[in-house]
Design an enzyme around this catalytic site. Structure first.
Site, mmCIF file in Angstrom:
data_model
loop_
_atom_site.group_PDB
_atom_site.id
_atom_site.type_symbol
_atom_site.label_atom_id
_atom_site.label_comp_id
_atom_site.label_asym_id
_atom_site.label_seq_id
_atom_site.Cartn_x
_atom_site.Cartn_y
_atom_site.Cartn_z
ATOM 1 N N SER A 1 -2.345 1.132 -4.679
ATOM 2 C CA SER A 1 -2.688 2.305 -3.875
ATOM 3 C C SER A 1 -4.289 2.605 -4.019
ATOM 4 O O SER A 1 -4.387 2.956 -5.422
ATOM 5 C CB SER A 1 -1.749 3.525 -3.965
ATOM 6 O OG SER A 1 -2.123 4.673 -3.115
ATOM 7 N N GLY A 2 -5.049 2.993 -2.940
ATOM 8 C CA GLY A 2 -6.149 3.743 -3.181
ATOM 9 C C GLY A 2 -6.016 5.065 -3.211
ATOM 10 O O GLY A 2 -6.835 5.850 -3.192
ATOM 11 N N LYS B 1 -6.983 -4.359 -5.630
ATOM 12 C CA LYS B 1 -5.811 -4.603 -5.094
ATOM 13 C C LYS B 1 -5.341 -5.996 -5.036
ATOM 14 O O LYS B 1 -4.014 -6.584 -5.696
ATOM 15 C CB LYS B 1 -5.529 -4.090 -3.451
ATOM 16 C CG LYS B 1 -5.360 -2.638 -3.563
ATOM 17 C CD LYS B 1 -4.968 -2.106 -2.209
ATOM 18 C CE LYS B 1 -4.835 -0.585 -2.029
ATOM 19 N NZ LYS B 1 -4.280 -0.165 -0.798
ATOM 20 N N ASN C 1 -8.991 -1.747 3.457
ATOM 21 C CA ASN C 1 -8.814 -2.023 2.075
ATOM 22 C C ASN C 1 -7.765 -2.976 1.510
ATOM 23 O O ASN C 1 -7.430 -3.204 0.579
ATOM 24 C CB ASN C 1 -9.114 -0.682 1.083
ATOM 25 C CG ASN C 1 -7.874 0.004 1.375
ATOM 26 O OD1 ASN C 1 -7.283 0.194 2.583
ATOM 27 N ND2 ASN C 1 -7.508 1.136 0.296
ATOM 28 N N GLU D 1 -1.467 10.731 4.127
ATOM 29 C CA GLU D 1 -2.538 10.236 3.287
ATOM 30 C C GLU D 1 -2.520 11.320 2.294
ATOM 31 O O GLU D 1 -2.789 12.670 2.629
ATOM 32 C CB GLU D 1 -3.947 10.206 4.213
ATOM 33 C CG GLU D 1 -3.791 9.092 5.162
ATOM 34 C CD GLU D 1 -4.163 7.669 4.475
ATOM 35 O OE1 GLU D 1 -4.559 7.896 3.290
ATOM 36 O OE2 GLU D 1 -3.632 6.464 4.959
ATOM 37 N N ASP E 1 -0.209 5.097 0.759
ATOM 38 C CA ASP E 1 -0.278 5.921 2.184
ATOM 39 C C ASP E 1 -0.381 5.332 3.252
ATOM 40 O O ASP E 1 -0.998 4.283 3.880
ATOM 41 C CB ASP E 1 -1.885 6.770 1.815
ATOM 42 C CG ASP E 1 -1.889 7.641 0.193
ATOM 43 O OD1 ASP E 1 -2.578 8.421 0.494
ATOM 44 O OD2 ASP E 1 -1.116 7.409 -0.280
ATOM 45 N N ASP F 1 0.795 -1.137 0.133
ATOM 46 C CA ASP F 1 0.021 -0.114 -0.080
ATOM 47 C C ASP F 1 0.937 1.174 -0.003
ATOM 48 O O ASP F 1 2.040 1.030 0.311
ATOM 49 C CB ASP F 1 -0.980 -0.023 1.224
ATOM 50 C CG ASP F 1 -1.716 1.213 1.341
ATOM 51 O OD1 ASP F 1 -2.328 1.608 0.561
ATOM 52 O OD2 ASP F 1 -1.748 1.900 2.533
ATOM 53 N N ASP G 1 -1.869 -1.051 5.601
ATOM 54 C CA ASP G 1 -2.484 -0.519 6.994
ATOM 55 C C ASP G 1 -3.990 -0.251 7.230
ATOM 56 O O ASP G 1 -4.424 -0.198 8.256
ATOM 57 C CB ASP G 1 -2.047 0.841 7.409
ATOM 58 C CG ASP G 1 -2.552 2.051 6.637
ATOM 59 O OD1 ASP G 1 -3.149 2.973 7.047
ATOM 60 O OD2 ASP G 1 -2.571 2.293 5.347
#
Length: 305
Positions: A181-182, A227, A253, A101, A94, A92, A250
């Site tokens: 990444s979101g 993901k 998601n 973030e 952020d 991930d 973390d």
């Protein structure tokens, strides 16, 4: 029976005698391991391995997790057979590869970072659907001029402690690495280039003809399901078995990609995520992943040269 290894990693510079004693008592009394069969190996002043056979690794993992949560050390258990077979690492971005973030940094340009942060925290803790939370947060960014924003953010983001030496070591070990990444693709690509990763996937923000954010995303959202899908796709591309993949993140998601990988690590994660993740790491450096892989301090120093 499965030969397993339990790694104890201190959050401070040295494993306390009390931690070692508490861990050995836990192994013998709670996990019902015969003390005479227990073997150990010192990895460093901060990390120690214990080897023993287990009948039900999943049940043991749950007990291990309940023992170390909210302590000043981490416990990670895994089969010895797959420990050093890890060939693919998907991170991930952020609050994992970087401390911040990104969407909150963008929101600061409009003075709405507190509103966006509140939604982010609920989404990462699994209290909100990720897609809906992303749409709501991105909608709040409508009207922000993005002409120079990405370059400015490159100077603001801070790569997490231990990430650079970790990726250096994983390169030397021949691992494939990617960020899923979101967050947003301009900074995911920047991190990919900074760390020499093989892949970067993230969301794209829509703009009008004047580079003003229109409050929408473009294309498929990189959520938890995506993901996991990307991890499996990258594994197939490199003929890597999913059991030899590691997912590190973390947020809630990130749990799906942890579930399809052979191993998952919740990095300083939200409480609900730590309870569901295969393993937790709550130290100050992501370089400690190398202890989980069984490397001694001497070996790590050679890998990060």
């Amino acid at each position: 029976m499965v030969l397993s290894v339990l790694t104890v990693i201190s959050h401070s510079e040295q494993l306390a005698k009390e931690t070692v004693a508490k861990t050995e008592k836990f192994i013998v009394e709670t996990l019902n391991i015969d003390a005479s069969t227990l073997q150990s190996k010192q990895l460093s002043a901060r990390a120690l391995d214990y080897y023993f056979d287990t009948e039900d690794l999943d049940s043991v993992r749950d007990l291990v997790k309940s023992q170390c949560l909210k302590q000043d050390y981490d416990l990670v258990i895994q089969p010895v057979s797959t420990r050093q077979n890890k060939k693919l690492f998907i991170f991930d971005m952020d609050s994992t590869l970087i401390y911040q973030e990104v969407i909150e940094l963008i929101a600061a340009y409009a003075g709405i970072e507190d509103r966006v942060a509140e939604i982010t925290n609920r989404a990462m803790n699994g209290e909100l659907d990720f897609n809906e939370s992303l749409r709501e947060r991105v909608g709040l960014l409508r009207g922000i001029n993005s002409s120079t924003i990405w370059k400015e953010l490159e100077d603001k983001i801070e790569i997490t402690n231990g990430v650079r030496p970790l990726t250096t070591a994983l390169h030397k070990l021949g691992c494939i690495m990617g960020v899923c990444s979101g967050g947003f693709i301009p900074l995911a690509e920047h991190i990919k280039n900074q760390l020499g990763l093989d892949y970067a996937y993230a969301n794209r923000l829509g703009t009008d003809e004047n580079n003003i954010l229109n409050g929408e995303t473009i294309g498929e959202i990189v959520n938890g399901d995506k993901k996991a899908e990307l991890l499996l796709e990258i594994a197939r591309r490199h003929n890597i078995q999913p059991r030899d993949a590691v997912a590190i993140g973390d947020g809630a998601n990130d749990l799906k990609m942890m579930s399809v990988a052979g191993f998952g690590i919740a990095w300083n994660a939200k409480p609900k995520v730590q309870l569901q993740a295969p393993a937790c790491l709550n130290t100050e450096s992501l370089l400690d992943v190398l202890y989980i892989m069984g490397h001694t301090e001497e070996e790590i120093n050679k890998l990060i040269e």
